[in-house]
Design a protein around this motif. Sequence first.
Motif, PDB file in Angstrom:
ATOM      1  N   GLU A  77       0.826  -1.206   0.000  1.00  0.00           N
ATOM      2  CA  GLU A  77       0.000   0.000   0.000  1.00  0.00           C
ATOM      3  C   GLU A  77       0.861   1.258   0.000  1.00  0.00           C
ATOM      4  OE1 GLU A  77      -3.681   2.018   2.572  1.00  0.00           O
ATOM      5  OE2 GLU A  77      -2.760   0.146   3.233  1.00  0.00           O
ATOM      6  N   VAL A  78       1.912   1.256   0.833  1.00  0.00           N
ATOM      7  CA  VAL A  78       2.789   2.432   0.914  1.00  0.00           C
ATOM      8  C   VAL A  78       3.543   2.636  -0.394  1.00  0.00           C
ATOM      9  CG1 VAL A  78       4.806   3.431   2.060  1.00  0.00           C
ATOM     10  CG2 VAL A  78       3.054   2.263   3.414  1.00  0.00           C
ATOM     11  N   VAL A  79       4.146   1.566  -0.898  1.00  0.00           N
ATOM     12  CA  VAL A  79       4.937   1.674  -2.130  1.00  0.00           C
ATOM     13  C   VAL A  79       4.051   2.026  -3.316  1.00  0.00           C
ATOM     14  CG1 VAL A  79       6.369   0.379  -3.775  1.00  0.00           C
ATOM     15  CG2 VAL A  79       6.772   0.142  -1.314  1.00  0.00           C
ATOM     16  N   GLY A  80       2.903   1.354  -3.425  1.00  0.00           N
ATOM     17  CA  GLY A  80       1.986   1.641  -4.527  1.00  0.00           C
ATOM     18  C   GLY A  80       1.506   3.078  -4.518  1.00  0.00           C
ATOM     19  N   GLY A  81       1.173   3.588  -3.336  1.00  0.00           N
ATOM     20  CA  GLY A  81       0.713   4.976  -3.229  1.00  0.00           C
ATOM     21  C   GLY A  81       1.803   5.968  -3.579  1.00  0.00           C
ATOM     22  N   ALA A  82       3.034   5.712  -3.100  1.00  0.00           N
ATOM     23  CA  ALA A  82       4.146   6.621  -3.388  1.00  0.00           C
ATOM     24  C   ALA A  82       4.497   6.613  -4.874  1.00  0.00           C
ATOM     25  CB  ALA A  82       5.364   6.228  -2.551  1.00  0.00           C
ATOM     26  N   LEU A  83       4.385   5.452  -5.502  1.00  0.00           N
ATOM     27  CA  LEU A  83       4.645   5.359  -6.945  1.00  0.00           C
ATOM     28  C   LEU A  83       3.587   6.122  -7.736  1.00  0.00           C
ATOM     29  CD1 LEU A  83       5.697   1.607  -7.298  1.00  0.00           C
ATOM     30  CD2 LEU A  83       7.151   3.590  -7.765  1.00  0.00           C
ATOM     31  N   ALA A  84       2.320   5.968  -7.327  1.00  0.00           N
ATOM     32  CA  ALA A  84       1.231   6.653  -8.029  1.00  0.00           C
ATOM     33  C   ALA A  84       1.413   8.168  -7.975  1.00  0.00           C
ATOM     34  CB  ALA A  84      -0.111   6.254  -7.421  1.00  0.00           C
ATOM     35  N   GLN A  85       1.889   8.665  -6.836  1.00  0.00           N
ATOM     36  CA  GLN A  85       2.124  10.106  -6.708  1.00  0.00           C
ATOM     37  C   GLN A  85       3.188  10.599  -7.689  1.00  0.00           C
ATOM     38  OE1 GLN A  85       3.072  10.680  -2.576  1.00  0.00           O
ATOM     39  NE2 GLN A  85       0.932  10.594  -1.909  1.00  0.00           N
ATOM     40  N   ASP A 155      24.600  -6.192  -4.968  1.00  0.00           N
ATOM     41  CA  ASP A 155      24.991  -4.803  -4.758  1.00  0.00           C
ATOM     42  C   ASP A 155      23.916  -3.839  -5.242  1.00  0.00           C
ATOM     43  OD1 ASP A 155      26.731  -2.932  -3.814  1.00  0.00           O
ATOM     44  OD2 ASP A 155      27.872  -2.755  -5.672  1.00  0.00           O
ATOM     45  N   PHE A 156      22.720  -3.946  -4.654  1.00  0.00           N
ATOM     46  CA  PHE A 156      21.612  -3.050  -4.990  1.00  0.00           C
ATOM     47  C   PHE A 156      21.420  -2.027  -3.867  1.00  0.00           C
ATOM     48  CE2 PHE A 156      20.204  -7.008  -7.191  1.00  0.00           C
ATOM     49  CZ  PHE A 156      20.060  -6.503  -8.474  1.00  0.00           C
ATOM     50  N   PRO A 157      20.814  -0.891  -4.170  1.00  0.00           N
ATOM     51  CA  PRO A 157      20.386   0.011  -3.097  1.00  0.00           C
ATOM     52  C   PRO A 157      19.388  -0.711  -2.190  1.00  0.00           C
ATOM     53  CG  PRO A 157      20.324   1.139  -5.209  1.00  0.00           C
ATOM     54  CD  PRO A 157      20.557  -0.307  -5.501  1.00  0.00           C
ATOM     55  N   ARG A 158      19.516  -0.492  -0.875  1.00  0.00           N
ATOM     56  CA  ARG A 158      18.673  -1.204   0.084  1.00  0.00           C
ATOM     57  C   ARG A 158      18.152  -0.246   1.148  1.00  0.00           C
ATOM     58  NH1 ARG A 158      23.233  -4.577   2.115  1.00  0.00           N
ATOM     59  NH2 ARG A 158      24.351  -2.980   0.956  1.00  0.00           N
ATOM     60  N   VAL A 159      16.936  -0.470   1.576  1.00  0.00           N
ATOM     61  CA  VAL A 159      16.370   0.228   2.731  1.00  0.00           C
ATOM     62  C   VAL A 159      15.932  -0.842   3.724  1.00  0.00           C
ATOM     63  CG1 VAL A 159      15.674   2.328   1.547  1.00  0.00           C
ATOM     64  CG2 VAL A 159      14.146   0.387   1.535  1.00  0.00           C
ATOM     65  N   SER A 160      16.341  -0.686   4.977  1.00  0.00           N
ATOM     66  CA  SER A 160      16.118  -1.751   5.950  1.00  0.00           C
ATOM     67  C   SER A 160      15.754  -1.205   7.313  1.00  0.00           C
ATOM     68  CB  SER A 160      17.384  -2.613   6.106  1.00  0.00           C
ATOM     69  OG  SER A 160      17.832  -3.131   4.880  1.00  0.00           O
ATOM     70  N   ALA A 299      11.075   5.826   1.109  1.00  0.00           N
ATOM     71  CA  ALA A 299      12.504   5.911   0.790  1.00  0.00           C
ATOM     72  C   ALA A 299      12.853   4.979  -0.369  1.00  0.00           C
ATOM     73  CB  ALA A 299      13.341   5.563   2.020  1.00  0.00           C
ATOM     74  N   ALA A 300      12.256   3.781  -0.372  1.00  0.00           N
ATOM     75  CA  ALA A 300      12.505   2.830  -1.464  1.00  0.00           C
ATOM     76  C   ALA A 300      12.075   3.415  -2.801  1.00  0.00           C
ATOM     77  CB  ALA A 300      11.765   1.518  -1.197  1.00  0.00           C
ATOM     78  N   VAL A 301      10.904   4.052  -2.812  1.00  0.00           N
ATOM     79  CA  VAL A 301      10.403   4.660  -4.055  1.00  0.00           C
ATOM     80  C   VAL A 301      11.285   5.825  -4.475  1.00  0.00           C
ATOM     81  CG1 VAL A 301       8.483   5.957  -5.068  1.00  0.00           C
ATOM     82  CG2 VAL A 301       8.028   3.893  -3.726  1.00  0.00           C
ATOM     83  N   ALA A 302      11.698   6.645  -3.525  1.00  0.00           N
ATOM     84  CA  ALA A 302      12.563   7.784  -3.851  1.00  0.00           C
ATOM     85  C   ALA A 302      13.878   7.311  -4.453  1.00  0.00           C
ATOM     86  CB  ALA A 302      12.817   8.617  -2.597  1.00  0.00           C
ATOM     87  N   MET A 303      14.448   6.250  -3.888  1.00  0.00           N
ATOM     88  CA  MET A 303      15.711   5.719  -4.407  1.00  0.00           C
ATOM     89  C   MET A 303      15.519   5.118  -5.793  1.00  0.00           C
ATOM     90  SD  MET A 303      17.160   4.001  -0.902  1.00  0.00           S
ATOM     91  CE  MET A 303      18.790   3.566  -1.481  1.00  0.00           C
ATOM     92  N   VAL A 305      13.087   5.915  -8.095  1.00  0.00           N
ATOM     93  CA  VAL A 305      12.824   6.980  -9.066  1.00  0.00           C
ATOM     94  C   VAL A 305      14.101   7.778  -9.337  1.00  0.00           C
ATOM     95  CG1 VAL A 305      11.502   9.079  -9.496  1.00  0.00           C
ATOM     96  CG2 VAL A 305      10.384   7.093  -8.463  1.00  0.00           C
ATOM     97  N   GLY A 306      14.930   7.929  -8.314  1.00  0.00           N
ATOM     98  CA  GLY A 306      16.209   8.595  -8.526  1.00  0.00           C
ATOM     99  C   GLY A 306      17.059   7.869  -9.554  1.00  0.00           C
ATOM    100  N   GLN A 307      17.091   6.549  -9.453  1.00  0.00           N
ATOM    101  CA  GLN A 307      17.834   5.755 -10.446  1.00  0.00           C
ATOM    102  C   GLN A 307      17.229   5.921 -11.840  1.00  0.00           C
ATOM    103  OE1 GLN A 307      18.962   1.580  -9.120  1.00  0.00           O
ATOM    104  NE2 GLN A 307      17.621   2.160  -7.427  1.00  0.00           N
ATOM    105  N   ILE A 308      15.898   5.879 -11.913  1.00  0.00           N
ATOM    106  CA  ILE A 308      15.224   6.021 -13.209  1.00  0.00           C
ATOM    107  C   ILE A 308      15.554   7.371 -13.844  1.00  0.00           C
ATOM    108  CG2 ILE A 308      12.946   6.222 -14.316  1.00  0.00           C
ATOM    109  CD1 ILE A 308      11.914   4.229 -12.189  1.00  0.00           C
ATOM    110  N   ASP A 309      15.653   8.397 -13.002  1.00  0.00           N
ATOM    111  CA  ASP A 309      15.948   9.745 -13.499  1.00  0.00           C
ATOM    112  C   ASP A 309      17.432   9.974 -13.743  1.00  0.00           C
ATOM    113  OD1 ASP A 309      13.275  10.338 -13.404  1.00  0.00           O
ATOM    114  OD2 ASP A 309      13.355  11.351 -11.458  1.00  0.00           O
ATOM    115  N   GLY A 310      18.242   8.937 -13.513  1.00  0.00           N
ATOM    116  CA  GLY A 310      19.672   9.057 -13.788  1.00  0.00           C
ATOM    117  C   GLY A 310      20.478   9.665 -12.666  1.00  0.00           C
TER     118      GLY A 310
END
Length: 339
Positions: A77-85, A155-160, A299-303, A305-310
């Motif tokens: 729910e959190v990830v889906g909502g943040a992505l939709a925004q 070696d991926f970005p991780r949030v934990s 934070a996961a979504v921000a990281m 989208v940051g990768q997607i935006d280069g």
Amino acid sequence: MPGKLSDVAKKAGVSEATVSRVLNDKPGISASTRAAVLTALDVMGYERPTQLRGERARLIGLVLPELQNPIFPALAEVVGGALAQRGFTAVLCTRTTGGMSEADYVDMLLERQVSGMVFGGGQYAEADAPHGHYLRLLDLRLPVVLVNAASENLDFPRVSTDDAVAVEQAFGHLVSLGHEKIGLILGPPDHMPSRRKHEAFEVAAKKAGLTVPKSHVEHTMFSIEGGQVAASRLLKQGVTGVVCASDPIALGAVRAVRRAGLKVPQDVSVVGYDDSAFMNCTDPPLTTVRQPLEAIGRAAVAMLVGQIDGIPVTAEELLFEPELVVRGSTGPAPVPAAV
């Protein structure tokens, strides 16, 4: 494809004529309308026309192990909502649906030209599980974020959530209540977050001047049934407090205590992990360590989208501090009967 046109039009909220114009790459269509049509096409599993296959879809694969554990729907729910925004659509994939493996889902998501993937509680956290599909994503340089601890070779970005702090809070709470015989119930031995919790448990016990025998540490599946079996073994060891690696495990421990003719928390105190939905409604309400899901998901979504935006994103793990929520499943250690 008249039937498909109407389906896509309904999904995108536009007319069939507009869908036709987008698919034929005609001018006069706004960027937002074009994106809506292409996303609808991707979500429904239809192939894009050849001339529109060069760009990735605004789809994000969200791969979870299951939805029975309430923590995973909450994360979705959190990830889906943040992505939709941010104008993206989450494609939810669970390993318990249709018998598909994580590798199968990765293949499917790549075929749909997703812009990235978020994995939560997946095989990356299992040291002995197959990791070939993750290595493939590393080679493709596709934006990916992992939620919670992963094997060292990924070696991926991780949030934990900080597992060490979680155990310190739970263990310290039981010690403050006078408990000395404390047991620990973890997930499978190759589960990386469970390994971290085990290490932290030993450190916390040493700091408290307590000796924890190996027989006070149990490994099981993340389920009520698994928790019940593991807790039954710990009760035979005489533990008066149990720290659990998930809320379902903790609920299983409560059941085991009752089946043994004992009471929670008068005879045995139980601490869960996650603070998933309805843990304040159990009998007794469950003391648990709350994962900061809202912060982690965003934070996961921000990281991602940051990768997607280069934008360069560090592969170092971002740790979030959990919070101990004290309820009715923990209490003072029982006083030994007078001889």
